[in-house]
Design a protein around this motif. Structure first.
Motif, PDB file in Angstrom:
ATOM      1  N   SER A  88       0.790  -1.226   0.000  1.00 26.23           N
ATOM      2  CA  SER A  88       0.000   0.000   0.000  1.00 26.23           C
ATOM      3  C   SER A  88       0.827   1.282   0.000  1.00 26.23           C
ATOM      4  CB  SER A  88      -0.909   0.015   1.229  1.00 26.23           C
ATOM      5  OG  SER A  88      -0.116   0.011   2.406  1.00 26.23           O
ATOM      6  N   ASP A 116      -5.385   1.505  -1.916  1.00 26.86           N
ATOM      7  CA  ASP A 116      -6.061   1.743  -0.638  1.00 26.86           C
ATOM      8  C   ASP A 116      -7.317   0.888  -0.510  1.00 26.86           C
ATOM      9  OD1 ASP A 116      -4.213   3.694   0.128  1.00 26.86           O
ATOM     10  OD2 ASP A 116      -5.316   5.246  -0.964  1.00 26.86           O
ATOM     11  N   ARG A 123      -8.997  -4.238  -1.012  1.00 28.39           N
ATOM     12  CA  ARG A 123      -8.012  -3.514  -1.814  1.00 28.39           C
ATOM     13  C   ARG A 123      -8.174  -3.896  -3.290  1.00 28.39           C
ATOM     14  NH1 ARG A 123      -4.247  -0.896   1.300  1.00 28.39           N
ATOM     15  NH2 ARG A 123      -4.260  -1.515   3.483  1.00 28.39           N
TER      16      ARG A 123
END
Length: 139
Positions: A88, A116, A123
């Motif tokens: 991420s 995100d 995700r």
């Protein structure tokens, strides 16, 4: 596209942040090496970027620090700037900071591989290397 300076508490602690698209451009032009700092398990189960150098920041299980990170990231760079990818864009900031301490020109790839989480904590729908349809594979 230009890299963004490292922001917030990270200002000046690594070279900056780049979009996944700019990271790919640099790699394709031979200007940078893509270093994937996710765990072996993440790359195996979730997917990986062909040609990326795997240098885990932490290892599964237990997320223990990779004791060989310094030597492995130096070798991976091979005299080029590096762009660091994680899930991420969080671990890659820590890895970019450490690589910079080692004397490397290191950039964090914004959004990471998976992006995100959405409203359902999933995700892959909001940014990330895969979401932008950049090259990746899955075993």
């Amino acid at each position: 596209m230009e890299p963004r300076p490292a922001a917030g508490p990270h200002t000046g602690s690594y070279a900056g942040d780049v979009t996944p698209q700019l990271a790919l451009q640099w790699v394709q032009a031979g200007e940078a090496v893509l270093v994937d700092v996710r765990t072996d398990a993440e790359r195996e189960w979730v997917g990986f970027v062909p040609g990326a150098v795997a240098v885990a920041w932490k290892q599964w299980p237990g997320m223990a620090m990779n004791p060989d990170f310094d030597a492995q990231v130096r070798q991976a760079a091979g005299g080029k700037k590096i762009v660091l990818l994680c899930r991420s864009g969080v671990r890659s900031i820590a890895a970019a900071k450490r690589a910079t301490e080692l004397g490397l020109e290191a950039y964090n790839i914004l959004e990471g591989f998976e992006g995100d989480p959405d409203a359902h904590a999933h995700r892959g729908q909001h940014g990330g290397w895969r979401h932008h349809a950049l090259p990746w594979r899955q075993n």
